[in-house]
Design a protein around this motif. Structure first.
Motif, PDB file in Angstrom:
ATOM      1  N   HIS A 105      32.902  34.504  39.752  1.00  0.00           N
ATOM      2  CA  HIS A 105      33.039  35.833  39.438  1.00  0.00           C
ATOM      3  C   HIS A 105      34.262  36.187  37.598  1.00  0.00           C
ATOM      4  O   HIS A 105      35.621  36.247  38.390  1.00  0.00           O
ATOM      5  N   GLU A 108      37.130  38.108  38.451  1.00  0.00           N
ATOM      6  CA  GLU A 108      37.673  38.392  39.811  1.00  0.00           C
ATOM      7  C   GLU A 108      39.278  37.882  39.573  1.00  0.00           C
ATOM      8  O   GLU A 108      38.438  36.485  40.192  1.00  0.00           O
ATOM      9  N   ARG A 156      31.761  40.053  35.430  1.00  0.00           N
ATOM     10  CA  ARG A 156      31.422  38.872  36.752  1.00  0.00           C
ATOM     11  C   ARG A 156      30.667  38.202  36.261  1.00  0.00           C
ATOM     12  O   ARG A 156      30.992  36.774  36.882  1.00  0.00           O
ATOM     13  N   HIS A 195      37.212  35.478  45.994  1.00  0.00           N
ATOM     14  CA  HIS A 195      36.904  36.633  45.086  1.00  0.00           C
ATOM     15  C   HIS A 195      37.774  37.739  44.847  1.00  0.00           C
ATOM     16  O   HIS A 195      38.562  38.008  46.096  1.00  0.00           O
ATOM     17  N   ASN A 196      37.056  39.072  43.924  1.00  0.00           N
ATOM     18  CA  ASN A 196      37.815  40.358  43.903  1.00  0.00           C
ATOM     19  C   ASN A 196      36.849  41.586  44.744  1.00  0.00           C
ATOM     20  O   ASN A 196      35.567  41.524  44.514  1.00  0.00           O
TER      21      ASN A 196
HETATM   22 ZN   LIG Z   1      32.710  38.360  43.824  1.00  0.00          ZN
END
Ligand SMILES: [Zn+2]
Length: 457
Positions: A105, A108, A156, A195-196
């Protein structure tokens, strides 16, 4: 940190390691030692959204330039839809293959920065028994910034508008096809999907921001417990125990419902069990350094535990008992304030909750980062978590008026249904607000201005 070392020292390190077998090496440094090492040696930028693909490319080129003086191997393994290079940075020669990928993403980026800190750590400390043992036991492949087109836009999705993490079955994105190809080629025994998470993500009661949330990824609807899932639950337990002393009460767990289209779920199904690590928020005005630090410790400890075999001794219940993520965290709550909405609605008392979102704008080739504030909720927000709490008792919150300055005495416009303010104290609106102290003469003193957005440098 590619400082040349005397040949004799290198030789000594390799001689010491000649009899090494996985599970018998020096344990990885303790979390606090890793955190302190990060404090002194990290190479990451303090603001992750400003790390674009060009920056990744520059750092990769610097790693590649070290050549055989480094234990890191750099290769371009693919390209994004718009032709941006996607790299593999690998280290280690061991039989146990691990795959990490970050930033599928585009917005992120915390783990991408942490990966560069990890590379620096591995290379600089390669002669130390714990790192040397890791290099003998594992072959670690890492793909930093899998979605560079999304990162370029700080969004994203990729350039097609596809969420790559929902493309594991259709494989319409070149980045998704690449990830599958790499998984199939390397057949890693475990994968870390980095990820974030949304800044609203909270845990506990009262809720606090969830600094790191973990997920041992399921591979079917009934969430069957396979040896692979036992491994990722144990690995998650290792990460929990590594991070909790550094971020007490801020480590959470994701709901493990199966997502049929997601990469983690399908990669697990294809034979590589996946641990998802989701980062942020963190209670700080500049959240990046603290979160990169936690990521670095998590990654170094997870790899260390895989290398020395201590992951097998971890108790999966430590993962199972993590508090479940919720979505109750706000940036700022202005509490118990008289709200003048600006639309003619009569004043009323309540709390106003503001959420923060990061936006990147490119001006003349320069990447600018803004934190934008939106009104997220209005009413009784006593159950919400918050980074900042403002007591509005006896005060008035109203839309900002042009030219207002703190300390100024002002009178409010006659906002009515026919002539509302251009910004309202209403959910979904940008939080351009004034906190006012009423005066007996019907005027107000401006006590505080809330800007709709600020530039982060
Ligand atoms: Zn993500």
């Amino acid at each position: 940190m590619n400082c040349p070392r005397p040949f004799a020292a290198v030789l000594a390190a390799f001689v010491t390691l000649s009899g090494f077998t996985a599970g018998a090496q020096a344990p990885a440094p303790a979390p606090q030692a890793l955190a302190s090492l990060w404090d002194h040696e990290h190479v990451s930028s303090p603001v992750t959204p400003l790390v674009d693909h060009a920056e990744v490319k520059r750092r990769i080129a610097a790693l590649a330039a070290a050549g055989s003086a480094s234990v890191l191997h750099v290769a371009q393994v693919g390209a994004s839809l718009e032709g941006r290079e996607i790299y593999d940075v690998s280290f280690g020669t061991g039989p146990y293959v691990v795959l990490l990928w970050s930033q599928m993403h585009g917005d992120e980026g915390t783990a991408t920065s942490a990966l560069f800190d990890l590379y620096a750590y591995i290379d600089a400390h390669r002669a130390e028994p714990s790192v040397a043992g890791l290099l003998s036991a594992l072959t670690v492949h890492t793909v930093p910034m899998l979605n560079p087109d999304g990162a370029e836009r700080w969004q994203r999705r990729n350039a097609q508008g596809i969420d790559i993490n929902r493309d594991a079955l259709l494989l319409q994105s070149p980045e998704g096809r690449l990830l599958k190809k790499l998984r199939d080629a390397w057949q890693p025994k475990v994968g870390l999907n980095l990820h974030n998470q949304n800044w609203r993500t909270s845990i506990g009661a009262p809720p606090v921001g969830a600094a790191i949330s973990l997920l041992s990824v399921a591979f079917d609807q009934s969430q069957t417990m396979s040896p692979g899932r036992v491994l990722t639950r144990k690995l998650a337990s290792v990460v929990r125990d590594a991070l909790e002393p550094l971020a007490p009460g801020r480590i959470g767990k994701y709901d493990d419902a199966f997502e049929v289209r997601a990469f983690g779920d399908n990669i697990t199904k294809w034979g590589t069990p996946v641990l998802l690590i989701e980062t942020g928020p963190y209670p700080d005005v500049n959240p990046d350094p603290a979160l990169i630090r936690l990521n670095f410790v998590a990654l170094a400890r997870a790899l260390g535990a895989l290398a020395d075999g201590s992951v097998d001794l971890a108790d999966p219940a430590r993962y199972d008992t993590l508090p479940l993520n919720q979505s109750l965290n706000l940036h700022t709550v202005i509490r118990n304030v008289t709200i003048i909405q600006g639309s003619g609605v009569p004043p009323f008392t309540g709390d106003v909750g503001i959420n923060a979102v990061r936006r990147v704008r490119i001006d003349d080739g320069q990447r600018l980062l803004f934190e934008s504030y939106q009104i997220d909720d209005i009413g009784d927000l006593r159950t919400a978590g918050r980074l900042f709490d403002v007591d509005g008792t006896g005060k008035v919150l109203a839309p900002s008026v042009t030219g207002a300055t703190v300390g100024q005495e002002i009178r409010l416009p006659e906002w009515t249904k026919d002539r509302p303010s251009s910004t309202l104290v209403l959910t979904g609106y940008q939080a351009q607000l004034m906190l006012l102290r009423p005066l007996p003469n019907g005027a107000y003193i401006v006590e505080r201005l809330f800007p709709g957005q600020v530039e982060i440098k």
